[in-house]
Design a protein around this motif. Structure first.
Motif, PDB file in Angstrom:
ATOM      1  N   PRO A 191       0.925  -1.186  -0.007  1.00  0.00           N
ATOM      2  CA  PRO A 191      -0.017  -0.023  -0.268  1.00  0.00           C
ATOM      3  C   PRO A 191       0.832   1.332   0.234  1.00  0.00           C
ATOM      4  CG  PRO A 191      -0.080  -0.853   2.176  1.00  0.00           C
ATOM      5  CD  PRO A 191       0.709  -1.896   1.504  1.00  0.00           C
ATOM      6  N   ASN A 192       0.171   2.194  -0.218  1.00  0.00           N
ATOM      7  CA  ASN A 192       0.875   3.497  -0.320  1.00  0.00           C
ATOM      8  C   ASN A 192       2.082   3.667  -1.284  1.00  0.00           C
ATOM      9  OD1 ASN A 192      -1.085   4.594   1.670  1.00  0.00           O
ATOM     10  ND2 ASN A 192       0.320   3.454   3.114  1.00  0.00           N
ATOM     11  N   LYS A 193       2.102   3.119  -2.549  1.00  0.00           N
ATOM     12  CA  LYS A 193       3.242   3.267  -3.249  1.00  0.00           C
ATOM     13  C   LYS A 193       3.454   4.736  -3.714  1.00  0.00           C
ATOM     14  CE  LYS A 193       1.795  -0.146  -5.935  1.00  0.00           C
ATOM     15  NZ  LYS A 193       1.644  -1.193  -7.195  1.00  0.00           N
ATOM     16  N   ALA A 194       2.544   5.426  -3.895  1.00  0.00           N
ATOM     17  CA  ALA A 194       2.748   6.828  -4.359  1.00  0.00           C
ATOM     18  C   ALA A 194       3.857   7.396  -3.150  1.00  0.00           C
ATOM     19  CB  ALA A 194       1.475   7.737  -4.508  1.00  0.00           C
ATOM     20  N   ARG A 195       3.373   7.431  -2.007  1.00  0.00           N
ATOM     21  CA  ARG A 195       4.253   8.110  -1.009  1.00  0.00           C
ATOM     22  C   ARG A 195       5.492   7.347  -0.904  1.00  0.00           C
ATOM     23  NH1 ARG A 195       0.917   8.083   4.474  1.00  0.00           N
ATOM     24  NH2 ARG A 195       2.955   8.896   5.342  1.00  0.00           N
ATOM     25  N   ILE A 196       5.725   6.008  -1.029  1.00  0.00           N
ATOM     26  CA  ILE A 196       7.263   5.388  -0.815  1.00  0.00           C
ATOM     27  C   ILE A 196       8.155   5.863  -2.072  1.00  0.00           C
ATOM     28  CG2 ILE A 196       8.323   3.162  -1.286  1.00  0.00           C
ATOM     29  CD1 ILE A 196       5.796   1.634  -0.144  1.00  0.00           C
ATOM     30  N   ALA A 197       7.293   5.890  -3.381  1.00  0.00           N
ATOM     31  CA  ALA A 197       8.137   6.646  -4.598  1.00  0.00           C
ATOM     32  C   ALA A 197       8.480   7.942  -4.321  1.00  0.00           C
ATOM     33  CB  ALA A 197       7.429   6.390  -5.788  1.00  0.00           C
ATOM     34  N   ALA A 198       7.635   8.746  -3.676  1.00  0.00           N
ATOM     35  CA  ALA A 198       8.172  10.120  -3.503  1.00  0.00           C
ATOM     36  C   ALA A 198       9.178  10.115  -2.311  1.00  0.00           C
ATOM     37  CB  ALA A 198       6.754  10.929  -3.026  1.00  0.00           C
ATOM     38  N   SER A 199       9.067   9.282  -1.566  1.00  0.00           N
ATOM     39  CA  SER A 199      10.187   9.295  -0.444  1.00  0.00           C
ATOM     40  C   SER A 199      11.353   9.141  -1.135  1.00  0.00           C
ATOM     41  CB  SER A 199       9.794   8.423   0.601  1.00  0.00           C
ATOM     42  OG  SER A 199       9.737   7.069   0.042  1.00  0.00           O
ATOM     43  N   ASN A 233       9.097   9.825 -14.112  1.00  0.00           N
ATOM     44  CA  ASN A 233       8.292   8.910 -14.704  1.00  0.00           C
ATOM     45  C   ASN A 233       7.995   7.588 -13.987  1.00  0.00           C
ATOM     46  OD1 ASN A 233       8.119  10.765 -16.734  1.00  0.00           O
ATOM     47  ND2 ASN A 233       9.370   9.531 -18.316  1.00  0.00           N
ATOM     48  N   LEU A 234       8.960   6.939 -13.390  1.00  0.00           N
ATOM     49  CA  LEU A 234       8.940   5.857 -12.794  1.00  0.00           C
ATOM     50  C   LEU A 234       7.999   6.149 -11.370  1.00  0.00           C
ATOM     51  CD1 LEU A 234      12.376   4.402 -12.829  1.00  0.00           C
ATOM     52  CD2 LEU A 234      10.262   3.227 -13.699  1.00  0.00           C
ATOM     53  N   ALA A 235       8.463   7.390 -10.734  1.00  0.00           N
ATOM     54  CA  ALA A 235       7.531   7.471  -9.445  1.00  0.00           C
ATOM     55  C   ALA A 235       6.175   7.924  -9.797  1.00  0.00           C
ATOM     56  CB  ALA A 235       8.055   8.976  -9.002  1.00  0.00           C
ATOM     57  N   LEU A 236       5.865   8.427 -11.105  1.00  0.00           N
ATOM     58  CA  LEU A 236       4.183   8.691 -11.713  1.00  0.00           C
ATOM     59  C   LEU A 236       3.811   7.382 -11.780  1.00  0.00           C
ATOM     60  CD1 LEU A 236       4.840  11.812 -13.689  1.00  0.00           C
ATOM     61  CD2 LEU A 236       3.274  11.724 -11.681  1.00  0.00           C
ATOM     62  N   ASN A 237       4.483   6.365 -12.442  1.00  0.00           N
ATOM     63  CA  ASN A 237       4.001   5.161 -12.597  1.00  0.00           C
ATOM     64  C   ASN A 237       3.555   4.458 -11.361  1.00  0.00           C
ATOM     65  OD1 ASN A 237       3.331   2.940 -14.780  1.00  0.00           O
ATOM     66  ND2 ASN A 237       5.043   2.089 -13.626  1.00  0.00           N
ATOM     67  N   ALA A 238       4.397   4.608 -10.192  1.00  0.00           N
ATOM     68  CA  ALA A 238       4.036   4.029  -8.947  1.00  0.00           C
ATOM     69  C   ALA A 238       2.596   4.470  -8.530  1.00  0.00           C
ATOM     70  CB  ALA A 238       5.306   4.351  -7.885  1.00  0.00           C
ATOM     71  N   CYS A 239       2.450   5.892  -8.799  1.00  0.00           N
ATOM     72  CA  CYS A 239       1.445   6.360  -8.283  1.00  0.00           C
ATOM     73  C   CYS A 239       0.059   5.904  -9.278  1.00  0.00           C
ATOM     74  CB  CYS A 239       1.210   8.019  -8.572  1.00  0.00           C
ATOM     75  SG  CYS A 239       2.525   8.802  -7.628  1.00  0.00           S
ATOM     76  N   ALA A 240       0.484   5.815 -10.400  1.00  0.00           N
ATOM     77  CA  ALA A 240      -0.597   5.215 -11.277  1.00  0.00           C
ATOM     78  C   ALA A 240      -0.927   3.813 -11.003  1.00  0.00           C
ATOM     79  CB  ALA A 240      -0.248   5.447 -12.767  1.00  0.00           C
ATOM     80  N   ASN A 241      -0.110   3.022 -10.376  1.00  0.00           N
ATOM     81  CA  ASN A 241      -0.346   1.495 -10.013  1.00  0.00           C
ATOM     82  C   ASN A 241      -0.553   1.439  -8.568  1.00  0.00           C
ATOM     83  OD1 ASN A 241       0.033   0.566 -12.817  1.00  0.00           O
ATOM     84  ND2 ASN A 241       2.411   0.730 -12.397  1.00  0.00           N
ATOM     85  N   SER A 242      -1.017   2.345  -7.876  1.00  0.00           N
ATOM     86  CA  SER A 242      -1.486   2.320  -6.513  1.00  0.00           C
ATOM     87  C   SER A 242      -2.648   1.458  -6.261  1.00  0.00           C
ATOM     88  CB  SER A 242      -1.731   3.730  -5.968  1.00  0.00           C
ATOM     89  OG  SER A 242      -0.663   4.692  -5.850  1.00  0.00           O
TER      90      SER A 242
END
Length: 239
Positions: free
Chosen positions: A75-83, A101-110
């Motif tokens: 869970p919370n992949k968006a926050r993990i990527a941002a961190s 782009n990878l961080a945005l992809n983590a958000c899109a796959n949340s």
């Protein structure tokens, strides 16, 4: 275990060694890939701070970690990527187009259970940071549209997507993939058709010059040589 004491075993692992292991984890189906990759990154940082200067994590190392986060079921992949992006900055590494782009992809796959407002807020922050550093490409825009469509409320779609379209035009990043993503979200609405008419000629070809302001942004990106996604091969747009 041997990597923890390289001199004792007369071994010389370097940043490439560790990064390739992390990339292998990214290609695996291990449920604990993210945890293992984080442990390896921590080990790299410890070794580097202990005097092993050749084991300093680099941009590829962190990008690989973000890619694992995007593929994980946590869970919370968006926050993990941002961190992870913030962690890069703390060690004086500059995130590049691939990073964002990878961080945005983590958000899109949340995960569906993640807070949609939080996912969208994180994604838009990442997008704005990418744009402020001239690190956007057509993948950046297409992926951000995916996040908006998945996690934005219906009343937000029209204005946010209009803003995204205007920014994409300004950056000269209109591509088939971006328009296709827009059409999937907006359907064949009047708003979408108006967008299409602005950037596609009568032969279904995307106009080459959407904005002259792209020149400075593109020259900076090329000068950095950051390995961004490049151009979409197809220039025709037809359904």
């Amino acid at each position: 275990q041997r990597c923890k004491d390289p001199e004792r075993y007369d071994l010389a692992p370097n940043a490439i060694t560790f990064t390739n292991i992390i990339r292998c984890l990214s290609a695996s189906d291990r449920h604990d890939a993210l945890d293992k990759a984080k442990d390896l990154l921590s080990l790299m940082e410890d070794l580097h701070s202990s005097g092993f200067r050749h084991i300093r994590p680099n941009v590829v190392t962190y990008n690989s970690l973000i890619e694992i986060a995007a593929k994980s079921k946590k869970p919370n992949k968006a926050r993990i990527a941002a961190s992870i992006v913030r962690q890069m900055r703390k060690v004086s590494l500059r995130p590049n187009t691939i990073t964002f782009n990878l961080a945005l992809n983590a958000c899109a796959n949340s995960n569906p259970d993640d807070d949609p407002k939080q996912v969208l807020d994180v994604a838009m922050h990442i997008f704005q940071e990418a744009r402020s550093t001239s690190a956007t490409d057509f993948v950046t825009y297409s992926t951000t549209v995916r996040v908006i469509s998945e996690f934005g409320s219906q009343w937000q779609h029209q204005q946010m997507l209009q803003d995204m379209f205007e920014a994409c035009c300004e950056d000269g990043q209109i591509r088939v993939s971006f328009l296709t993503q827009l059409k999937l979200v907006l359907d064949d609405s009047a708003q979408y058709r108006k967008m299409e008419r602005r950037v596609v000629d009568s032969n279904g070809k995307i106009l080459k010059a959407v904005s002259n302001r792209v020149v400075l942004r593109q020259s900076r990106r090329n000068h950095r040589g950051d390995g961004s996604g490049g151009d979409d091969d197809s220039k025709s747009f037809a359904f």
